[in-house]
Design a protein around this motif. Sequence first.
Motif, PDB file in Angstrom:
ATOM      1  N   PRO A  29       7.998  11.125  14.221  1.00  0.00           N
ATOM      2  CA  PRO A  29       6.566  10.977  13.912  1.00  0.00           C
ATOM      3  C   PRO A  29       6.277   9.799  12.970  1.00  0.00           C
ATOM      4  CG  PRO A  29       7.154  13.266  13.837  1.00  0.00           C
ATOM      5  CD  PRO A  29       8.437  12.513  14.020  1.00  0.00           C
ATOM      6  N   ILE A  30       7.172   9.560  12.011  1.00  0.00           N
ATOM      7  CA  ILE A  30       6.958   8.413  11.118  1.00  0.00           C
ATOM      8  C   ILE A  30       7.078   7.123  11.923  1.00  0.00           C
ATOM      9  CG2 ILE A  30       7.883   7.155   9.136  1.00  0.00           C
ATOM     10  CD1 ILE A  30       8.663   9.715   7.889  1.00  0.00           C
TER      11      ILE A  30
ATOM     12  N   VAL B  15       6.467   6.597  15.071  1.00  0.00           N
ATOM     13  CA  VAL B  15       5.413   6.338  16.060  1.00  0.00           C
ATOM     14  C   VAL B  15       4.434   5.307  15.510  1.00  0.00           C
ATOM     15  CG1 VAL B  15       3.483   7.344  17.286  1.00  0.00           C
ATOM     16  CG2 VAL B  15       5.619   8.577  17.165  1.00  0.00           C
ATOM     17  N   VAL B  16       4.056   5.489  14.248  1.00  0.00           N
ATOM     18  CA  VAL B  16       3.129   4.547  13.616  1.00  0.00           C
ATOM     19  C   VAL B  16       3.745   3.150  13.568  1.00  0.00           C
ATOM     20  CG1 VAL B  16       1.846   4.058  11.529  1.00  0.00           C
ATOM     21  CG2 VAL B  16       2.199   6.405  12.241  1.00  0.00           C
TER      22      VAL B  16
ATOM     23  N   GLN C  38       1.778  -4.042  18.600  1.00  0.00           N
ATOM     24  CA  GLN C  38       0.671  -4.933  18.308  1.00  0.00           C
ATOM     25  C   GLN C  38       1.198  -6.341  18.031  1.00  0.00           C
ATOM     26  OE1 GLN C  38      -2.288  -3.871  18.641  1.00  0.00           O
ATOM     27  NE2 GLN C  38      -3.353  -5.736  18.002  1.00  0.00           N
TER      28      GLN C  38
ATOM     29  N   LYS D  80      -1.250 -11.186   9.820  1.00  0.00           N
ATOM     30  CA  LYS D  80      -1.694  -9.805   9.713  1.00  0.00           C
ATOM     31  C   LYS D  80      -0.728  -8.857  10.428  1.00  0.00           C
ATOM     32  CE  LYS D  80      -5.342  -8.100  11.800  1.00  0.00           C
ATOM     33  NZ  LYS D  80      -6.693  -8.056  12.378  1.00  0.00           N
TER      34      LYS D  80
ATOM     35  N   PHE E 148       5.585  -2.494   6.282  1.00  0.00           N
ATOM     36  CA  PHE E 148       5.914  -1.088   6.527  1.00  0.00           C
ATOM     37  C   PHE E 148       7.342  -0.788   6.072  1.00  0.00           C
ATOM     38  CE2 PHE E 148       7.223   2.605   8.893  1.00  0.00           C
ATOM     39  CZ  PHE E 148       6.076   3.381   8.987  1.00  0.00           C
TER      40      PHE E 148
ATOM     41  N   MET F  94       7.718  -1.058   2.263  1.00  0.00           N
ATOM     42  CA  MET F  94       7.182   0.098   1.531  1.00  0.00           C
ATOM     43  C   MET F  94       8.099   1.304   1.649  1.00  0.00           C
ATOM     44  SD  MET F  94       3.105   0.303   1.719  1.00  0.00           S
ATOM     45  CE  MET F  94       2.742  -0.390   3.276  1.00  0.00           C
ATOM     46  N   ILE F  95       8.643   1.509   2.860  1.00  0.00           N
ATOM     47  CA  ILE F  95       9.553   2.650   3.034  1.00  0.00           C
ATOM     48  C   ILE F  95      10.780   2.477   2.140  1.00  0.00           C
ATOM     49  CG2 ILE F  95      11.128   3.769   4.668  1.00  0.00           C
ATOM     50  CD1 ILE F  95       8.509   4.641   5.454  1.00  0.00           C
TER      51      ILE F  95
ATOM     52  N   LEU G 102       9.819   3.068  -1.615  1.00  0.00           N
ATOM     53  CA  LEU G 102       9.630   4.487  -1.932  1.00  0.00           C
ATOM     54  C   LEU G 102      10.956   5.243  -1.873  1.00  0.00           C
ATOM     55  CD1 LEU G 102       6.312   5.513  -0.162  1.00  0.00           C
ATOM     56  CD2 LEU G 102       6.779   5.424  -2.598  1.00  0.00           C
TER      57      LEU G 102
ATOM     58  N   THR H 257      -5.603   8.761  18.818  1.00  0.00           N
ATOM     59  CA  THR H 257      -4.165   8.552  18.646  1.00  0.00           C
ATOM     60  C   THR H 257      -3.762   8.867  17.214  1.00  0.00           C
ATOM     61  OG1 THR H 257      -4.505   6.722  20.136  1.00  0.00           O
ATOM     62  CG2 THR H 257      -2.338   6.926  19.176  1.00  0.00           C
TER      63      THR H 257
ATOM     64  N   ILE I 205      -1.035  11.691  15.796  1.00  0.00           N
ATOM     65  CA  ILE I 205       0.154  11.355  15.014  1.00  0.00           C
ATOM     66  C   ILE I 205       0.106  12.061  13.660  1.00  0.00           C
ATOM     67  CG2 ILE I 205       1.507   9.493  14.043  1.00  0.00           C
ATOM     68  CD1 ILE I 205       0.252   7.688  16.186  1.00  0.00           C
TER      69      ILE I 205
ATOM     70  N   LEU J  18       1.383  15.343  14.168  1.00  0.00           N
ATOM     71  CA  LEU J  18       2.843  15.315  14.260  1.00  0.00           C
ATOM     72  C   LEU J  18       3.471  15.243  12.872  1.00  0.00           C
ATOM     73  CD1 LEU J  18       3.585  12.917  17.228  1.00  0.00           C
ATOM     74  CD2 LEU J  18       4.081  15.340  17.073  1.00  0.00           C
TER      75      LEU J  18
ATOM     76  N   VAL K 273       3.391   6.468   3.806  1.00  0.00           N
ATOM     77  CA  VAL K 273       3.331   5.111   4.356  1.00  0.00           C
ATOM     78  C   VAL K 273       2.728   5.125   5.765  1.00  0.00           C
ATOM     79  CG1 VAL K 273       4.675   3.085   4.974  1.00  0.00           C
ATOM     80  CG2 VAL K 273       5.228   4.327   2.913  1.00  0.00           C
ATOM     81  N   PRO K 274       3.296   5.893   6.726  1.00  0.00           N
ATOM     82  CA  PRO K 274       2.634   5.942   8.034  1.00  0.00           C
ATOM     83  C   PRO K 274       1.242   6.558   7.960  1.00  0.00           C
ATOM     84  CG  PRO K 274       4.434   7.502   7.945  1.00  0.00           C
ATOM     85  CD  PRO K 274       4.578   6.621   6.749  1.00  0.00           C
TER      86      PRO K 274
ATOM     87  N   GLN L  92      -1.047   6.408   5.598  1.00  0.00           N
ATOM     88  CA  GLN L  92      -2.105   5.489   5.164  1.00  0.00           C
ATOM     89  C   GLN L  92      -2.290   4.355   6.163  1.00  0.00           C
ATOM     90  OE1 GLN L  92      -1.965   2.300   3.542  1.00  0.00           O
ATOM     91  NE2 GLN L  92       0.227   2.001   3.756  1.00  0.00           N
ATOM     92  N   PHE L  93      -1.223   4.004   6.886  1.00  0.00           N
ATOM     93  CA  PHE L  93      -1.410   3.033   7.972  1.00  0.00           C
ATOM     94  C   PHE L  93      -2.333   3.625   9.036  1.00  0.00           C
ATOM     95  CE2 PHE L  93       1.969   0.348   6.428  1.00  0.00           C
ATOM     96  CZ  PHE L  93       1.669  -0.883   6.965  1.00  0.00           C
ATOM     97  N   LEU L  94      -2.157   4.936   9.298  1.00  0.00           N
ATOM     98  CA  LEU L  94      -2.978   5.600  10.307  1.00  0.00           C
ATOM     99  C   LEU L  94      -4.436   5.625   9.908  1.00  0.00           C
ATOM    100  CD1 LEU L  94      -1.040   8.750  11.415  1.00  0.00           C
ATOM    101  CD2 LEU L  94      -1.626   6.751  12.737  1.00  0.00           C
TER     102      LEU L  94
ATOM    103  N   VAL M  65      -5.256   1.282   8.683  1.00  0.00           N
ATOM    104  CA  VAL M  65      -4.921   0.081   9.444  1.00  0.00           C
ATOM    105  C   VAL M  65      -5.129   0.256  10.941  1.00  0.00           C
ATOM    106  CG1 VAL M  65      -3.159  -1.642   9.873  1.00  0.00           C
ATOM    107  CG2 VAL M  65      -3.271  -0.540   7.652  1.00  0.00           C
ATOM    108  N   VAL M  66      -4.554   1.320  11.514  1.00  0.00           N
ATOM    109  CA  VAL M  66      -4.554   1.446  12.974  1.00  0.00           C
ATOM    110  C   VAL M  66      -5.967   1.449  13.577  1.00  0.00           C
ATOM    111  CG1 VAL M  66      -3.875   2.924  14.884  1.00  0.00           C
ATOM    112  CG2 VAL M  66      -2.270   2.477  13.049  1.00  0.00           C
TER     113      VAL M  66
ATOM    114  N   ILE N 231      -7.133  -2.252  13.741  1.00  0.00           N
ATOM    115  CA  ILE N 231      -6.520  -3.286  14.572  1.00  0.00           C
ATOM    116  C   ILE N 231      -6.683  -2.988  16.059  1.00  0.00           C
ATOM    117  CG2 ILE N 231      -4.863  -4.069  12.824  1.00  0.00           C
ATOM    118  CD1 ILE N 231      -2.700  -2.565  14.300  1.00  0.00           C
ATOM    119  N   LEU N 232      -6.986  -1.755  16.426  1.00  0.00           N
ATOM    120  CA  LEU N 232      -7.214  -1.456  17.836  1.00  0.00           C
ATOM    121  C   LEU N 232      -8.699  -1.203  18.053  1.00  0.00           C
ATOM    122  CD1 LEU N 232      -4.252   1.026  18.374  1.00  0.00           C
ATOM    123  CD2 LEU N 232      -4.288  -1.383  18.926  1.00  0.00           C
TER     124      LEU N 232
END
Lengths: 206, 240, 242
Positions: free
Chosen positions: B186-187, B189-190, B197, B214, B222, B225-226, B229, C127, C131, C134, C166-167, C169-171, C174-175, C178-179
């Motif tokens: 799940p992590i 997927v993002v 992109q 960008k 990403f 940051m991982i 942390l 989407t 996620i 998930l 991290v994912p 806050q991107f969700l 950001v996401v 950008i889409l």
Amino acid sequence: MKLHLHNLGHRYGARVLFRGIEHTAAEGSVTIVTGPNGAGKSTLLRIAADLLLPWEGSALLYQTSEAVTGAQRKMTTGYVSPEMALYSEFTGAENLAFYARLRGLQPDNAFLRSALEKVGLKGRGRDRYADYSSGMKQRLKIAVAQLGEPMLLLLDEPGTNLDRSGAEILQEALQEVRNRKGIALLATNEPDEELWGDEKICVNAV
Amino acid sequence: MNSMPWHKQAAALWKKDIRAEMRTRVATGSMGVFALSALLLIALSMLSVKGVEYRDALGRLKPAWDDAGKMALLWTLLCFAAFTGLAHPFVHEEESGTSLALRLYMSAEAVYAGKLLFNLTTLAAMMLVITPAYMLLTGMNTGRLILFFPIMIGGCFGLGSVATVVAALAAKAKSSGALFGAIGLPILVVFLILLMQAAHLCYAGNATPISIVKDVGGLVSFGVMIVALSAMLFHFIWDD
Amino acid sequence: MPAQTKSAAKLQGAWWKYTAGLLMAYVIYGAFAIAHGAIGFAEKGVAARVIFFHVPCAVLSSVAYFAGMCYAVRYLYSSHRKSLKDDWYSAAAMELGFLFCILCTLTGSIFAGIQWGSFWNWDPRETSIVIMLLLYASYLLLRTGLSRSPEKKARLSAVYTIVALVPAQFLIWVVPRILATMHPTTTLTDPRMTSITYKMVLYPSFAAFTLLFIWLMQLRVRSLRILALRKERALRRISEKY
């Protein structure tokens, strides 16, 4: 140098192992830790090795008047325990060399040979750890624990699987700790081994 | 006695892991076989859409399976392949009981750095084999090399960093093998969305510098940051 | 304290729960009777009434994550003896986040089915929420895998909450940017876009859902505490017996 156990207690969930242990181990001393199975001897040694945070109280190691903490404390501790294993895919010498490097030593051939000889594994350095007998594994663990001449040596039932000459190796290791004015803790229930110490802590289930 | 600098300990751990891997080949073997079989399956199942074209929203004819789509499948493959092997370094230490000695002999940060380095090395090695093979079998182009390489390297970094921290977490739980993929993917997927992109830029003719910064920047940040942390929190995972 | 005054004090402390109930009743009534059908939407805008429930759920599902993360940080970095209470709060927030995430997905999907003709469109926000679901699910899965020691469970799941930020806050940030999205991004943030009847229902709805969230959180923490106590008591009984 002293190890000061102050009001030490630990519990797993609701089960209290021991409480209120008070002890000061002076330099050059060997302390025997005894107690029935499941009383928490191993847990006490783990706390002394700084591998486990006690539930209450403290176990502090003093070099001068200041407590030795963190990485420095880890560097001055040697530890043998039945739960500890070495790498079975490596030979005895490779295992020794790895831990020696982590302690900041440069393990050359002469160094490894003498370390192996000291625990009676001369000529067996090139055999895989997986192929060692349980007594030989125990000997190698003792050799690893002595790398870098640790000031705090913690032996958790070190006599398991050892023969008579193995017991002599242990006595020699304890003598070396005494000579360098270190501290040793020995958890055991063997009457013979209990005679090797100067002091005694009895861990009793609460 | 002085304490050892963490990077020297990390290097020693990395060397030890590489050496063990050369002998047992558990991680690389499982990842390699998984990746190759998946590669074969993808190539075979995509034969049917090879020449197919479709009309997009603006009415332009486009190949159904273009380079960006191929790139997306490549990364999906790499992600799943990585998750078959990268748990091994941590799970093996916990299961064989060698982690206890490491806890005494090394600082937590050094363990993290060493394991991360090892995972990145294994991943890079696998990608070096799989990516050319994939390109040969599917006919994927690299597009603009100046973007292709940063994306591949950034992808490797992000994938490796997520897998490392999740493996450390999963190794502490019971049935860690099953948990590893379930809590890690799940992590990822993002991360894959960001990656795809960015991958579009490789093949788009009209990528502006701003969109490059960008998208590729987002991809790299990403991973950064991982790692930041994980390095901060690793001792909570590692110490008892 | 006599029983009567005790229960009276309890009732006094519960005033906000009554407020939550009344507000929620008002929102349900208002969504169908006060707000006019939205202009420019399908079926005379009847389906758009879902936003009174959908939007607060969406906001809560991300707010819950941040709440869970704050308690996770508090658990890890509390200087003295770590308190499992912080872990219960963190877990409760994450569980509720999961719940509101599901509610948000369902309400959104119903609206999408009527408005855009298909229950699922792979819109970036759709989407994202899947996620997010998930991520919540894997958090809960990790907790079930760590049932042996409560401290270890608390520590490791707190670490996971922070790393998965991290994912997350991107969700959230950001996401969706950008889409390309079908979601009306400005309709709700720009006050000129909504009529007065919408505001009369939507703003109380945020308040009602927030109060509901706090109430549910209290209940869940209480039940987690009881579960922990019961486990401890059972262990003690076993150790007395044998």
